[in-house]
Design a protein around this motif. Sequence first.
Motif, PDB file in Angstrom:
ATOM      1  N   PHE A  51      -5.280   3.569   0.834  1.00  0.00           N
ATOM      2  CA  PHE A  51      -3.880   3.298   0.656  1.00  0.00           C
ATOM      3  C   PHE A  51      -3.014   3.837   2.309  1.00  0.00           C
ATOM      4  CE2 PHE A  51      -4.641   2.556  -3.902  1.00  0.00           C
ATOM      5  CZ  PHE A  51      -4.100   2.079  -3.888  1.00  0.00           C
ATOM      6  N   ILE A  95      -7.619   7.893  -0.888  1.00  0.00           N
ATOM      7  CA  ILE A  95      -5.884   8.142   0.272  1.00  0.00           C
ATOM      8  C   ILE A  95      -6.360   6.953   1.288  1.00  0.00           C
ATOM      9  CG2 ILE A  95      -5.529   9.803   1.325  1.00  0.00           C
ATOM     10  CD1 ILE A  95      -6.394  11.859  -0.535  1.00  0.00           C
ATOM     11  N   LYS A 110       0.845  -1.307  -0.413  1.00  0.00           N
ATOM     12  CA  LYS A 110      -0.047   0.032  -0.094  1.00  0.00           C
ATOM     13  C   LYS A 110       0.638   1.010  -0.070  1.00  0.00           C
ATOM     14  CE  LYS A 110      -2.271  -0.669   3.740  1.00  0.00           C
ATOM     15  NZ  LYS A 110      -3.697  -0.253   4.922  1.00  0.00           N
ATOM     16  N   ARG A 136       0.924   4.020  -2.661  1.00  0.00           N
ATOM     17  CA  ARG A 136       0.854   5.236  -2.560  1.00  0.00           C
ATOM     18  C   ARG A 136       1.570   6.276  -3.084  1.00  0.00           C
ATOM     19  NH1 ARG A 136       0.076   4.689   3.201  1.00  0.00           N
ATOM     20  NH2 ARG A 136       2.317   4.896   2.966  1.00  0.00           N
TER      21      ARG A 136
END
Length: 106
Positions: free
Chosen positions: A73, A70, A42, A46
Amino acid sequence: MGLTRNFKETVQARVLADPAFRDALLQEGVEALLGGDVDTGKAVLRDYIKATVGFEQLGADTGASPKSLIRMFGPAGNPQARNLFAVISHLQRHAGVALHVTAQPT
């Protein structure tokens, strides 16, 4: 000697300047997820999203709220498989790459 640039800024600059690095970052994030290291996967994805398409555009392209993406992640995010695979599919199309799974002996 201290660093003059933030690590994330350095990654973003490299992603923009080096397509091979960009593709490898996407691959690394997906491989981490498949290997069971969800937190690292993640985090890498991101950073990849921030450096490429951005959460606003990703949300518009996938029909998901940028804030939800947002959170998904983020460190406490727990993405549903449907949402995660939709994002990975879009990232591959956006990058012009196709990732494939191959079996490797352990």
